[in-house]
Design an enzyme around this catalytic site. Structure first.
Site, PDB file in Angstrom:
ATOM      1  N   SER A 169       0.852  -1.197   0.000  1.00  6.91           N
ATOM      2  CA  SER A 169       0.000   0.000   0.000  1.00  6.91           C
ATOM      3  C   SER A 169       0.886   1.246   0.000  1.00  6.91           C
ATOM      4  CB  SER A 169      -0.886   0.014   1.242  1.00  6.91           C
ATOM      5  OG  SER A 169      -0.079   0.241   2.387  1.00  6.91           O
ATOM      6  N   ASP A 213      -1.070  -1.480  -4.074  1.00  6.75           N
ATOM      7  CA  ASP A 213      -2.450  -1.523  -3.588  1.00  6.75           C
ATOM      8  C   ASP A 213      -2.954  -0.080  -3.421  1.00  6.75           C
ATOM      9  OD1 ASP A 213      -4.713  -2.739  -2.515  1.00  6.75           O
ATOM     10  OD2 ASP A 213      -3.897  -2.813  -0.474  1.00  6.75           O
ATOM     11  N   HIS A 214      -4.097   0.217  -3.983  1.00  4.98           N
ATOM     12  CA  HIS A 214      -4.718   1.551  -3.849  1.00  4.98           C
ATOM     13  C   HIS A 214      -3.790   2.699  -4.261  1.00  4.98           C
ATOM     14  CE1 HIS A 214      -8.413   0.118  -1.984  1.00  4.98           C
ATOM     15  NE2 HIS A 214      -7.662  -0.715  -1.267  1.00  4.98           N
ATOM     16  N   ASP A 238      -6.641   3.621  -7.952  1.00  2.71           N
ATOM     17  CA  ASP A 238      -7.933   3.692  -7.272  1.00  2.71           C
ATOM     18  C   ASP A 238      -8.549   5.070  -7.485  1.00  2.71           C
ATOM     19  OD1 ASP A 238     -10.106   3.704  -5.675  1.00  2.71           O
ATOM     20  OD2 ASP A 238      -9.079   3.076  -3.837  1.00  2.71           O
ATOM     21  N   SER A 281      -6.168  -7.169   6.957  1.00  2.00           N
ATOM     22  CA  SER A 281      -6.517  -7.074   8.384  1.00  2.00           C
ATOM     23  C   SER A 281      -6.348  -8.396   9.128  1.00  2.00           C
ATOM     24  CB  SER A 281      -7.961  -6.584   8.549  1.00  2.00           C
ATOM     25  OG  SER A 281      -8.097  -5.311   7.982  1.00  2.00           O
TER      26      SER A 281
HETATM   27  P1  13P Z   1      -9.057  -6.100   4.658  1.00 10.32           P
HETATM   28  O1  13P Z   1      -8.977  -4.856   5.503  1.00 10.32           O
HETATM   29  O2  13P Z   1     -10.430  -6.702   4.736  1.00 10.32           O
HETATM   30  O3  13P Z   1      -8.007  -7.075   4.985  1.00 10.32           O
HETATM   31  O4  13P Z   1      -8.864  -5.649   3.120  1.00 10.32           O
HETATM   32  C1  13P Z   1      -7.582  -5.437   2.601  1.00 10.32           C
HETATM   33  C2  13P Z   1      -7.612  -4.786   1.279  1.00 10.32           C
HETATM   34  O5  13P Z   1      -8.612  -4.640   0.611  1.00 10.32           O
HETATM   35  C3  13P Z   1      -6.325  -4.297   0.749  1.00 10.32           C
HETATM   36  O6  13P Z   1      -6.500  -3.593  -0.440  1.00 10.32           O
HETATM   37  O1  G3H Z   2      -6.739  -1.600   1.678  1.00 19.49           O
HETATM   38  C1  G3H Z   2      -5.953  -1.169   2.520  1.00 19.49           C
HETATM   39  C2  G3H Z   2      -4.891  -2.009   3.093  1.00 19.49           C
HETATM   40  O2  G3H Z   2      -5.375  -2.703   4.202  1.00 19.49           O
HETATM   41  C3  G3H Z   2      -3.652  -1.203   3.365  1.00 19.49           C
HETATM   42  O3  G3H Z   2      -3.709  -0.519   4.584  1.00 19.49           O
HETATM   43  O4  G3H Z   2      -2.844   1.773   4.066  1.00 19.49           O
HETATM   44  O5  G3H Z   2      -2.784   0.853   6.395  1.00 19.49           O
HETATM   45  O6  G3H Z   2      -1.233  -0.050   4.660  1.00 19.49           O
HETATM   46  P1  G3H Z   2      -2.563   0.588   4.941  1.00 19.49           P
HETATM   47 ZN    ZN Z   3      -8.326  -2.508  -0.550  1.00 18.58          ZN
END
Ligand code: 13P
Ligand code: G3H
Ligand code: ZN
Length: 330
Positions: free
Chosen positions: A56, A93-94, A115, A278
């Site tokens: 992320s 991610d994102h 995103d 999570s």
């Molecule tokens: P969770 O918070 O449900 O683990 O989702 C993680 C996620 O979507 C990371 O992009």
């Molecule tokens: O979708 C989000 C992920 O759980 C990443 O979380 O931004 O705290 O690393 P973070």
């Molecule tokens: Zn996510």
């Protein structure tokens, strides 16, 4: 510029085509440190599962992109040393902007998510298209998102869930050229996915969440047959770890996730990537809290990181084998 190919990584194209055809989903596990990465690689090698290592924006800030790139290279060599060359993707991610995505592509990532889900529809198309044009020049695959997930998880926040509108998906995919699409059908980020008033309680007082909107997923699949679909916010929030955290000094209230049977059902459809972060946080924190509580004399980090890593590994193996169906597919 470092190409992911020099690091021994792959993009998601072939992985997703196989997963959609085979009726399973690839695990996308987030990592921020060495122990999380070791647990993911050990679990995926032992179960012979392909894997997406997710980073992320917060992880980039926490761990440093140069270290992360070299950790991913190390992960491919580590898998080889453990005896099985599983396909490994390094994924942003994102991603929040073209610049962040470009920086990751230039630093060895083989897949990025842009995103734009919180932007107006046309703006989402515009930025996603721009990322796809750059990424595809480097054979990097791109995930876009339509619809907004509820939940608050550090940098990722949205006040309420807006389900993906099936009527928009063909237009979005054809105008942007994305390789996969994240959708909103009732999952959300974090360990508190639903308000208690949205849930029912079972005999043990455990909150039972409302079911995912499989009707919307089916409609999306009808519009885009065989197109790779992604589910974010797919932690199941194992109650054993919530309990462990709370029994050893933690304070987690009303923590509830997506039931595993529903993720299993989704994995059999065009959902070919399932994001889980999570649950790893819960397993690690629960185990470390327990060790601290039971052994106040410990001060060597290996004494608590080793059992935490083991708990993570076992949890990921369970997900690959019993939930996502990715075990044996590498
Ligand atoms: P969770 O918070 O449900 O683990 O989702 C993680 C996620 O979507 C990371 O992009
Ligand atoms: O979708 C989000 C992920 O759980 C990443 O979380 O931004 O705290 O690393 P973070
Ligand atoms: Zn996510």
């Amino acid at each position: 510029m470092t190409s992911y190919k020099e690091l021994g990584l792959v993009n998601t194209r072939e992985m997703f085509a196989k997963a959609v055809k085979g009726g399973y989903a690839i695990p996308a596990y987030n990592f921020n440190n060495m122990e999380q990465l070791q647990a993911i690689i050990m679990a995926c090698v032992e179960t012979k599962s392909p894997v997406i290592l997710q980073v992320s924006k917060g992880a980039r800030d926490y761990a440093n992109i140069n270290l992360l790139r070299n950790m991913a290279r190390g992960a491919t060599e580590y898998a080889h040393e453990l005896g099985y060359d599983i396909p490994i993707v390094l994924h942003l991610d994102h991603g929040d902007s073209f610049e962040t995505c470009k920086d990751c592509i230039d630093n060895g990532f083989s897949s990025v998510m842009i995103d734009g889900s919180s932007l107006p529809y046309e703006k989402n198309i515009e930025v996603t298209r721009k990322v796809v044009e750059y990424a595809h020049q480097h054979d990097v695959t791109v995930e876009g998102e339509l619809g907004v997930l509820a939940g608050i998880e550090d940098d990722v926040a949205a006040e309420e869930s807006h389900y993906t509108q099936p009527s928009e998906v063909i237009d979005f995919v054809s105008k942007t050229g994305v390789d996969s699409l994240a959708i909103s059908i009732g999952t959300s980020h974090g360990a508190n996915k639903f308000k208690p008033e949205q849930c029912t309680r079972n005999a043990d007082g455990i909150l039972i969440p409302p079911p995912l909107r499989f009707d919307i997923l089916a409609e999306i699949e009808k519009q885009l047959p065989g197109f790779p679909i992604v589910l974010h916010g797919s932690s199941s929030v194992p109650q054993e770890y919530v309990k462990m955290i709370n029994e050893h000094g933690g304070k987690l209230k009303d923590s509830v996730g997506i039931p595993e049977e529903q993720l299993r059902q989704a994995s059999k459809s065009a959902v070919c990537k399932i994001n889980i972060d999570s649950d790893g946080r819960l397993a690690m924190t629960g185990t470390i809290r327990k060790v601290f509580d039971e052994h106040p004399e410990y001060f060597d980090p290996r004494k608590y990181f080793a059992p935490a890593r083991e708990a993570l590994k076992e949890m990921y193996k369970h997900k690959n084998i019993d939930v996502l169906g990715s075990a044996g597919q590498a």
